[in-house]
Design a protein around this motif. Structure first.
Motif, PDB file in Angstrom:
ATOM      1  N   THR A   1      29.981  42.793  51.119  1.00  0.00           N
ATOM      2  CA  THR A   1      31.181  43.602  50.743  1.00  0.00           C
ATOM      3  C   THR A   1      30.929  44.747  49.687  1.00  0.00           C
ATOM      4  OG1 THR A   1      32.502  41.816  51.236  1.00  0.00           O
ATOM      5  CG2 THR A   1      33.571  43.006  49.665  1.00  0.00           C
ATOM      6  N   GLU A   2      29.761  44.488  48.856  1.00  0.00           N
ATOM      7  CA  GLU A   2      29.473  45.495  47.711  1.00  0.00           C
ATOM      8  C   GLU A   2      28.970  46.881  48.576  1.00  0.00           C
ATOM      9  OE1 GLU A   2      27.202  44.123  44.364  1.00  0.00           O
ATOM     10  OE2 GLU A   2      27.037  42.208  45.464  1.00  0.00           O
ATOM     11  N   LYS A   3      28.682  46.863  49.504  1.00  0.00           N
ATOM     12  CA  LYS A   3      28.387  48.135  50.176  1.00  0.00           C
ATOM     13  C   LYS A   3      29.680  48.842  50.446  1.00  0.00           C
ATOM     14  CE  LYS A   3      23.960  46.598  52.567  1.00  0.00           C
ATOM     15  NZ  LYS A   3      23.302  46.504  53.762  1.00  0.00           N
ATOM     16  N   ARG A   4      30.775  48.312  50.630  1.00  0.00           N
ATOM     17  CA  ARG A   4      31.934  48.999  50.894  1.00  0.00           C
ATOM     18  C   ARG A   4      32.400  49.792  49.537  1.00  0.00           C
ATOM     19  NH1 ARG A   4      35.228  46.865  54.806  1.00  0.00           N
ATOM     20  NH2 ARG A   4      34.733  45.280  55.990  1.00  0.00           N
ATOM     21  N   TYR A   5      32.269  49.142  48.450  1.00  0.00           N
ATOM     22  CA  TYR A   5      32.456  49.670  47.264  1.00  0.00           C
ATOM     23  C   TYR A   5      31.477  51.174  46.732  1.00  0.00           C
ATOM     24  CZ  TYR A   5      34.732  45.218  46.755  1.00  0.00           C
ATOM     25  OH  TYR A   5      35.735  44.388  47.156  1.00  0.00           O
TER      26      TYR A   5
ATOM     27  N   ARG B   1      43.566  49.410  50.452  1.00  0.00           N
ATOM     28  CA  ARG B   1      44.370  48.932  51.392  1.00  0.00           C
ATOM     29  C   ARG B   1      43.547  48.735  52.743  1.00  0.00           C
ATOM     30  NH1 ARG B   1      47.906  52.953  49.374  1.00  0.00           N
ATOM     31  NH2 ARG B   1      49.478  52.049  48.049  1.00  0.00           N
ATOM     32  N   VAL B   2      42.973  49.590  53.177  1.00  0.00           N
ATOM     33  CA  VAL B   2      41.824  49.502  54.245  1.00  0.00           C
ATOM     34  C   VAL B   2      40.943  48.390  54.159  1.00  0.00           C
ATOM     35  CG1 VAL B   2      40.204  50.627  55.665  1.00  0.00           C
ATOM     36  CG2 VAL B   2      42.188  51.822  55.086  1.00  0.00           C
ATOM     37  N   THR B   3      40.321  48.228  53.077  1.00  0.00           N
ATOM     38  CA  THR B   3      39.332  47.109  52.580  1.00  0.00           C
ATOM     39  C   THR B   3      40.294  45.864  52.752  1.00  0.00           C
ATOM     40  OG1 THR B   3      38.234  48.608  51.274  1.00  0.00           O
ATOM     41  CG2 THR B   3      37.739  46.191  50.891  1.00  0.00           C
ATOM     42  N   LYS B   4      41.188  45.605  52.289  1.00  0.00           N
ATOM     43  CA  LYS B   4      42.036  44.405  52.357  1.00  0.00           C
ATOM     44  C   LYS B   4      42.103  44.045  53.559  1.00  0.00           C
ATOM     45  CE  LYS B   4      45.907  42.058  50.248  1.00  0.00           C
ATOM     46  NZ  LYS B   4      47.429  42.202  49.624  1.00  0.00           N
TER      47      LYS B   4
ATOM     48  N   LEU C   1      34.376  37.658  45.373  1.00  0.00           N
ATOM     49  CA  LEU C   1      35.540  37.930  44.629  1.00  0.00           C
ATOM     50  C   LEU C   1      35.073  38.231  43.071  1.00  0.00           C
ATOM     51  CD1 LEU C   1      38.571  37.315  44.133  1.00  0.00           C
ATOM     52  CD2 LEU C   1      37.772  34.864  43.571  1.00  0.00           C
ATOM     53  N   THR C   2      34.209  37.981  42.526  1.00  0.00           N
ATOM     54  CA  THR C   2      33.604  38.300  41.344  1.00  0.00           C
ATOM     55  C   THR C   2      33.380  40.072  41.255  1.00  0.00           C
ATOM     56  OG1 THR C   2      32.863  36.354  40.597  1.00  0.00           O
ATOM     57  CG2 THR C   2      32.042  38.070  39.363  1.00  0.00           C
ATOM     58  N   LYS C   3      32.805  40.407  42.213  1.00  0.00           N
ATOM     59  CA  LYS C   3      32.465  41.975  42.446  1.00  0.00           C
ATOM     60  C   LYS C   3      33.644  42.534  42.572  1.00  0.00           C
ATOM     61  CE  LYS C   3      28.052  41.368  41.604  1.00  0.00           C
ATOM     62  NZ  LYS C   3      27.569  42.267  40.508  1.00  0.00           N
ATOM     63  N   THR C   4      34.388  41.980  43.490  1.00  0.00           N
ATOM     64  CA  THR C   4      35.681  42.741  43.857  1.00  0.00           C
ATOM     65  C   THR C   4      36.508  43.041  42.465  1.00  0.00           C
ATOM     66  OG1 THR C   4      35.865  41.631  45.938  1.00  0.00           O
ATOM     67  CG2 THR C   4      37.861  42.755  45.245  1.00  0.00           C
ATOM     68  N   ILE C   5      36.754  41.929  41.683  1.00  0.00           N
ATOM     69  CA  ILE C   5      37.360  41.924  40.279  1.00  0.00           C
ATOM     70  C   ILE C   5      36.956  43.207  39.527  1.00  0.00           C
ATOM     71  CG2 ILE C   5      38.035  40.795  38.436  1.00  0.00           C
ATOM     72  CD1 ILE C   5      38.451  38.229  40.168  1.00  0.00           C
ATOM     73  N   GLU C   6      35.369  43.015  39.614  1.00  0.00           N
ATOM     74  CA  GLU C   6      34.829  44.116  38.727  1.00  0.00           C
ATOM     75  C   GLU C   6      35.008  45.568  39.119  1.00  0.00           C
ATOM     76  OE1 GLU C   6      30.749  43.056  38.702  1.00  0.00           O
ATOM     77  OE2 GLU C   6      31.120  41.375  37.508  1.00  0.00           O
ATOM     78  N   PHE C   7      35.243  45.496  40.544  1.00  0.00           N
ATOM     79  CA  PHE C   7      35.347  46.870  40.902  1.00  0.00           C
ATOM     80  C   PHE C   7      36.961  47.460  40.824  1.00  0.00           C
ATOM     81  CE2 PHE C   7      37.014  49.258  44.698  1.00  0.00           C
ATOM     82  CZ  PHE C   7      36.214  50.462  44.795  1.00  0.00           C
TER      83      PHE C   7
ATOM     84  N   LEU D   1      44.648  44.360  44.230  1.00  0.00           N
ATOM     85  CA  LEU D   1      45.022  45.348  45.229  1.00  0.00           C
ATOM     86  C   LEU D   1      44.039  44.775  46.369  1.00  0.00           C
ATOM     87  CD1 LEU D   1      46.902  47.478  45.871  1.00  0.00           C
ATOM     88  CD2 LEU D   1      45.425  49.093  45.637  1.00  0.00           C
ATOM     89  N   ILE D   2      42.681  44.384  46.021  1.00  0.00           N
ATOM     90  CA  ILE D   2      41.951  43.859  47.097  1.00  0.00           C
ATOM     91  C   ILE D   2      41.754  42.420  46.862  1.00  0.00           C
ATOM     92  CG2 ILE D   2      39.468  43.944  48.125  1.00  0.00           C
ATOM     93  CD1 ILE D   2      39.377  46.784  47.073  1.00  0.00           C
ATOM     94  N   SER D   3      41.620  41.988  45.673  1.00  0.00           N
ATOM     95  CA  SER D   3      41.350  40.474  45.505  1.00  0.00           C
ATOM     96  C   SER D   3      42.222  39.347  45.547  1.00  0.00           C
ATOM     97  CB  SER D   3      40.784  40.538  43.832  1.00  0.00           C
ATOM     98  OG  SER D   3      41.892  40.766  43.140  1.00  0.00           O
ATOM     99  N   ASN D   4      43.629  39.939  46.058  1.00  0.00           N
ATOM    100  CA  ASN D   4      44.640  39.003  46.399  1.00  0.00           C
ATOM    101  C   ASN D   4      44.452  38.576  47.779  1.00  0.00           C
ATOM    102  OD1 ASN D   4      45.862  39.397  43.969  1.00  0.00           O
ATOM    103  ND2 ASN D   4      47.542  40.987  44.818  1.00  0.00           N
TER     104      ASN D   4
END
Length: 709
Positions: free
Chosen positions: A331-335, A369-372, A396-402, A488-491
């Motif tokens: 998932t980190e590659k998406r960010y 929105r697309v990533t979610k 989840l941790t990386k998503t919250i940081e993003f 927006l993503i982490s939910n």
């Protein structure tokens, strides 16, 4: 005096005639005769005043009046024979006796009588003058009254005439005002007609001019013309159904707008990721954005959505669910892709789109929105057991940081008070923005438009002041990270957090079980220490809480408190209760004392744990924070503590039962005196104190301290 003067004039004239033409004897006779008459009339003028009124009199009459008035004013104060004559107590006999007390004084009787007669004559003259004046003043008063009545009648007639003229003037003014109003309405209608004709003429000219400008790609001129014409067309919308020519003209203008919109969207749709833009292309596309801005908010939103969708098209296809690169672990590659897109936007397109469009923020929102959506599909395919816990927590941790990174990138200005606390804003930005939009599209060439303009300005000023939440003069604004991207993503991971919570519960139970099994219950001789297993349990809870708090999710934090922490505290309390009666190769008194201390330590520490949980949840969800409680667990630890104390007392009573039986059987009546008189110190007694006695003493001292505090 008049007759005297006339006589003197004729006398001197006659003297002159006789001196010139008559005999000298005749002249001498006439001279003496005239002199006699002169003295006669002069005496009369001095002695008796002429008949005159109070309003008009001769000089001699005025002299006489003044003399008479002085006499009259002094009459009351005149003293006759030593006493005022006008007094009510005046006595004639007494006055005469006082005036002529002796016979020698009678020699002055004749002068006195003469003086009295003169005074009586003067008083008679004064009375006659007063009577004449009263008679003449009555006639004058009647004449004055008639004159005043005549003046009143004249004034009344003039007043009536003025009133009549005023009514005539008022009617004339009303007629003039009516004519002015009619002319004003006519002028206004003519102005509206001219303005309408000019507007229609401008729209007709604008339609042709817009077609020519669009063909030559002169978008800046198109935007200026659209800004001027679009507000004008809104005025004719109500006449569209009534007047056919207006309807045709507005339809032509709408068709031109639609064609310009399609052309601009087509030009901006040629943007390709990585294409090199020249300075000319940047200016052209920037002018095209001005046209879109002039077409309205809807066209602007469509343009931003189209550009964002086109920019994210490669990302959607590259990370679609089912591909290896779309796995949860990657998932980190998406960010990283979004960071690259934002950098590319800053290099190529930042000068194209206006800053107030907030295109980068819109791109990030669409990306989230697309990533979610794609992550939801990936997590649904993870199987019935859910995703692997380690990968889930890492992502989840990386998503919250993003999300925090995006919030800091697109920070927003918020008002704060002197203490740094954020001030609530009551008025929404959308309401003020709507007023600004209306102000921008307002036609200020009419009287109504100008009036509406100032009304809008006052409303905007009022709402902006109230929107500041009554900010004080010292309030300022600071830049804070935006909260729009939070969750927006982490939910998407919340419905799969049960896997994480179950894993935490499993690890905590294993850790507590291992700590209880490895506990050295009877080692050491200290009765005030608590068990090491309790410290290990709370250390594990602290680490688990830190991991869950870093996720920045309210519901998982509440769930881990109820399902993990409370359950672990309950299990540990059960383990302590079971250990109270469990036999072993160690001193049970020491074990029970340590269990009592440990239960008290767990009671206090669990309360601190609940307070810490509430603080963490208050910033996320106030309702969940209020539901945090450990009252049941604290009650359980108190129950364990009471149970251990009862058990300790029971063991002490069992140990002392033989001694009590021996003391009961001893014949105390046969003992004459105490046999042992050796001194025993308090220190000696403390040295021989049993563990049971020590525990009881410590508990009593602790209870006494609590009561004192």
């Amino acid at each position: 005096s008049f007759f005297f003067l006339c006589f003197s004039f004729f006398s001197y004239s006659f003297f002159l005639f006789s001196f010139l033409f008559l005999h000298p004897f005749v002249f001498v006779f006439l001279f003496f005769f005239s002199l006699l008459f002169f003295f006669f009339f002069f005496f009369l003028m001095i002695r008796r005043p002429p008949r005159s009124t109070l309003s008009s009199s001769s000089a001699a009459s005025d002299v006489y009046k003044r003399q008479y008035q002085r006499r009259v004013r002094g009459a009351d104060t005149q003293v006759v024979m030593g006493e005022p004559a006008s007094s009510d107590e005046f006595d004639v006999v007494k006055a005469i006796n006082q005036r002529f007390p002796t016979e020698e004084s009678l020699t002055g009787l004749e002068p006195f009588l003469k003086e009295l007669k003169d005074q009586i004559a003067e008083m008679d003259d004064g009375i006659m003058v007063a009577v004449r004046q009263q008679a003449t003043s009555g006639n004058k008063a009647q004449n004055d009254l008639k004159t005043a009545q005549a003046a009143i009648l004249d004034l009344s007639s003039k007043t009536a005439d003025i009133k009549t003229r005023a009514e005539t003037s008022e009617q004339m003014v009303e007629e003039i005002c009516a004519d002015i109003k009619q002319l004003d309405h006519a002028k206004r209608n003519l102005e509206n007609a001219l303005r309408t004709l000019k507007g229609l003429q401008l729209i007709m000219a604008a339609v042709e001019q817009l077609r020519e400008l669009a063909e030559m790609n002169q978008y800046r001129e198109c935007s200026n013309l659209l800004h001027a014409v679009i507000p004008m067309t809104k005025r004719f919308e109500e006449h569209k159904r009534k007047i056919e020519k207006v309807s045709v003209l507005l339809d032509d203008f709408a068709e031109v707008k639609q064609s310009i919109r399609a052309q601009v969207f087509e030009d901006l749709g040629r943007f390709n990721d990585g294409m090199d833009l020249t300075r000319e292309d940047v200016d052209k596309f920037a002018d095209a954005c001005l046209v879109v801005d002039a077409l309205g908010p809807e066209a602007k939103q469509d343009m931003i959505a189209q550009f964002s969708n086109q920019l994210l098209q490669d990302y959607k296809s590259k990370f679609r669910p089912g591909l290896d690169i779309a796995a949860l672990e990657k998932t980190e590659k998406r960010y990283s892709v979004l960071r690259k897109l934002l950098k590319n936007y800053e290099e190529q397109y930042e000068e194209v789109f206006p800053v107030n469009w907030k295109v980068p923020q819109k791109i990030c929102e669409d990306f989230c929105r697309v990533t979610k959506t794609q992550l939801t599909a990936v997590l649904d395919k993870s199987g019935p057991g859910g995703p692997e816990v380690g990968a889930l927590l890492h992502v989840l941790t990386k998503t919250i940081e993003f999300e925090q990174e995006l919030g800091e990138r697109f920070s927003e200005e918020v008002p704060v008070d002197e203490t740094g606390q954020e001030v609530a804003v009551e008025v929404g930005d959308s309401e003020v923005a709507g007023l600004y939009d209306e102000l921008a599209t307002l036609d200020t060439r009419t009287t109504a438009g100008i009036r509406r303009k100032y009304e809008l300005l006052r409303m905007i000023e009022t709402k902006e002041k109230s929107g500041q939440g009554q900010l004080s003069s010292s309030a300022t604004t600071i830049s804070k990270p935006s909260t729009k991207f939070r969750g927006l993503i982490s939910n998407v991971f919340e419905q799969y957090m049960s896997v994480y919570i179950n894993a935490e519960e499993r690890n905590m139970r294993q850790m507590i079980g291992r700590a209880v099994d490895e506990e050295q219950w009877g080692d050491g001789d200290s009765f005030t220490q608590y068990l090491d297993s309790s410290a290990q349990m709370f250390l594990g809870i602290k680490k688990s809480l830190q991991r869950c708090v870093s996720l920045n999710k309210a519901q998982p934090l509440s769930d881990i408190h109820e399902q993990v922490f409370c359950a672990c505290l309950q299990d540990y309390a059960d383990a302590l209760r079971a250990r109270v009666t469990l036999p072993g190769n160690y001193d049970m008194g020491v074990v029970i004392c340590r269990i009592i201390n440990t239960a008290d330590y767990c009671f206090e520490t669990s309360g601190e744990l609940a307070v810490s949980m509430q603080k963490h949840l208050e910033s996320l969800d106030t309702a969940l924070a209020e539901a945090i409680t450990v009252s049941n667990e604290q009650a359980e630890f108190r129950s364990v503590q009471n149970y251990a104390i009862r058990q300790l007392v029971s063991n002490l009573m069992d140990q002392l039962s033989n001694g009590f039986e021996m003391l009961a059987k001893m014949p105390w009546g046969m003992i004459q005196e105490v046999g042992d008189h050796s001194p025993v110190s308090y220190t000696h007694l403390r040295a021989h104190e049993t563990p049971e006695h020590l525990v009881c003493r410590l508990l009593l001292e602790k209870k006494k301290k609590k009561n004192n505090t």
